[in-house]
Design an enzyme around this catalytic site. Structure first.
Site, PDB file in Angstrom:
ATOM      1  N   LYS A 196       0.858  -1.190   0.024  1.00  0.00           N
ATOM      2  CA  LYS A 196       0.190  -0.099   0.044  1.00  0.00           C
ATOM      3  C   LYS A 196       0.733   1.219   0.096  1.00  0.00           C
ATOM      4  O   LYS A 196       1.756   1.515   0.966  1.00  0.00           O
ATOM      5  CB  LYS A 196      -0.839   0.082   1.161  1.00  0.00           C
ATOM      6  N   LYS A 260      -2.204  -1.660  -3.972  1.00  0.00           N
ATOM      7  CA  LYS A 260      -3.052  -0.321  -4.073  1.00  0.00           C
ATOM      8  C   LYS A 260      -2.103   0.796  -4.182  1.00  0.00           C
ATOM      9  O   LYS A 260      -1.067   0.748  -3.480  1.00  0.00           O
ATOM     10  CB  LYS A 260      -3.734  -0.446  -2.557  1.00  0.00           C
TER      11      LYS A 260
HETATM   12  C1  PBG Z   1      -7.266   3.414   5.600  1.00  0.00           C
HETATM   13  C2  PBG Z   1      -7.707   3.363   4.094  1.00  0.00           C
HETATM   14  C3  PBG Z   1      -7.627   4.249   3.069  1.00  0.00           C
HETATM   15  C4  PBG Z   1      -8.173   3.573   1.912  1.00  0.00           C
HETATM   16  C5  PBG Z   1      -8.423   2.336   2.184  1.00  0.00           C
HETATM   17  N1  PBG Z   1      -8.314   2.272   3.683  1.00  0.00           N
HETATM   18  C6  PBG Z   1      -7.147   5.432   3.070  1.00  0.00           C
HETATM   19  C7  PBG Z   1      -5.556   5.858   3.601  1.00  0.00           C
HETATM   20  O1  PBG Z   1      -4.824   4.962   3.839  1.00  0.00           O
HETATM   21  O2  PBG Z   1      -5.670   7.075   3.680  1.00  0.00           O
HETATM   22  C8  PBG Z   1      -8.175   4.335   0.620  1.00  0.00           C
HETATM   23  C9  PBG Z   1      -9.171   3.850  -0.358  1.00  0.00           C
HETATM   24  C10 PBG Z   1      -9.587   4.472  -1.570  1.00  0.00           C
HETATM   25  O3  PBG Z   1      -8.822   5.504  -1.930  1.00  0.00           O
HETATM   26  O4  PBG Z   1     -10.271   4.083  -2.206  1.00  0.00           O
HETATM   27  N2  PBG Z   1      -6.490   2.718   6.012  1.00  0.00           N
END
Ligand code: PBG
Length: 337
Positions: A196, A260
């Site tokens: 991520k 992601k």
């Molecule tokens: C939070 C989380 C996020 C997303 C999924 N889980 C945001 C972040 O890490 O700030 C983003 C998903 C999206 O942008 O569609 N842990």
């Protein structure tokens, strides 16, 4: 070699193209991310994500039934928590009567075959909008893991089929696996957000949950809250690191790993796919959705065509599953074709 070989022979018409097509899409490839809010009969569109809503649990349940009828078999759920319930410990995250736990119970009661995968991270519960507990100006890894285990176990108790840690703390997959097993949830799976990246593509999601990192300037310690998530989410310049993280997560017990965001990271998707022996999921995130919607609203691109192209390309890159805000629209389109 030309003229014995002519690539165009395999592209003459749609029938031959469909015979040699290497990748296909079906509604069961998709997971639908859903935003849940308090209240009843509540449904509000997220301004930066046209067509995507925050819904109360009752309306979420109705939507889940529609999704199931369309062939979608998994939902990723995220909650918008009342500001008064937020603190630095995130303890609302394991309240057995919390919004997330209610949502899981109600969805499973109404649609038992839908795979429910709640998000495991503290950001919706954190006054600072961070995925973990803040101490000494940073996100404290190991105490955050303790909190995440409580959170995941309470989600499993509510009926979650999988838990999906999106926090990027070190060692959390192992801790979650051990915690779930110790609580008797050997069959609750883990889909880890393994690679991520610290990405600007998450902007609309943070609008949806009001969960953007905040600087709270009151008290000496509180003033030192990081402005971004770069000490735990990955640097987008890195490739090898994604493989390292995915391999660790598999060793720690992840049943699936996720990359992601999606479109800008398809090189990573392919490399992770080649490196691991578990299904690879891809999150086609909020900013990617918003960009297509905004351009389509102006008539600059064709929404349906760009949507299908992006989803197909994510699958071609190596995704077994795609978490996408387009899941419902794409499933409807696939049913028609
Ligand atoms: C939070 C989380 C996020 C997303 C999924 N889980 C945001 C972040 O890490 O700030 C983003 C998903 C999206 O942008 O569609 N842990």
């Amino acid at each position: 070699m030309f003229p014995l070989q002519r690539g165009r022979r395999l592209r003459v018409n749609e029938s031959i193209r469909s015979l040699v097509r290497e990748t296909t899409l079906s509604p069961s490839d998709f997971m639908f991310p859903m935003f849940i809010a308090e209240g009843e009969n509540y449904k509000v569109e997220i301004s930066s994500m046209p067509g995507i809503f925050r819904r109360s649990v009752d309306l979420t349940v109705l939507e889940v039934k529609e999704l199931f009828a369309l062939g979608i078999r998994a939902v990723n759920i995220y909650v918008k928590v009342d500001e008064s319930l937020k603190d630095n410990t995130g303890k609302e995250a394991w309240n057995p009567k919390g919004l997330m736990q209610d949502a899981i119970r109600e969805i499973k009661a109404a649609c038992p075959e839908m795979i429910v995968m709640p998000d495991v991270a503290l950001d919706p519960y954190s006054i600072y909008g961070h995925d973990g507990i803040i101490a000494n100006g940073d996100i404290e890894n190991d105490s955050t893991n303790d909190a995440l285990v409580k959170m995941a176990v309470s989600q499993a108790q509510a009926g979650a089929d999988f838990v999906a840690p999106s926090d990027m703390m070190d060692g959390r997959v192992l801790r979650l696996r051990q915690g779930l097993d110790a609580a008797g949830f050997q069959n609750v799976g883990i889909m880890s957000y393994s690679a991520k990246y610290a990405s600007a593509f998450y902007g609309p999601f943070r609008d949806a949950l009001n969960s953007a990192p905040k600087e709270i300037i009151s008290g000496a310690e509180l003033a030192k809250v990081p402005k971004d998530k770069k000490t735990y989410q990955m640097d987008y310049a890195n490739r090898l690191e994604a493989i390292k993280e995915a391999l660790w997560d598999v060793e720690e017990g992840a049943d699936m790993v996720m990359v992601k965001p999606g479109i800008a990271y398809l090189d990573i998707v392919r490399e992770v796919k080649n490196a691991v022996n578990v299904p690879v999921a891809v999150f086609h995130v909020s900013g990617e959705y918003a960009m297509i919607k905004a351009a389509a609203e102006r008539g600059w691109v064709d929404n349906d065509k760009v949507m299908m192209e992006q989803l197909m390309c994510i699958k071609r890159a190596g995704a077994s599953l795609i978490s996408t805000y387009f899941a419902k629209e794409a499933a409807i389109l696939l049913q028609k074709s």
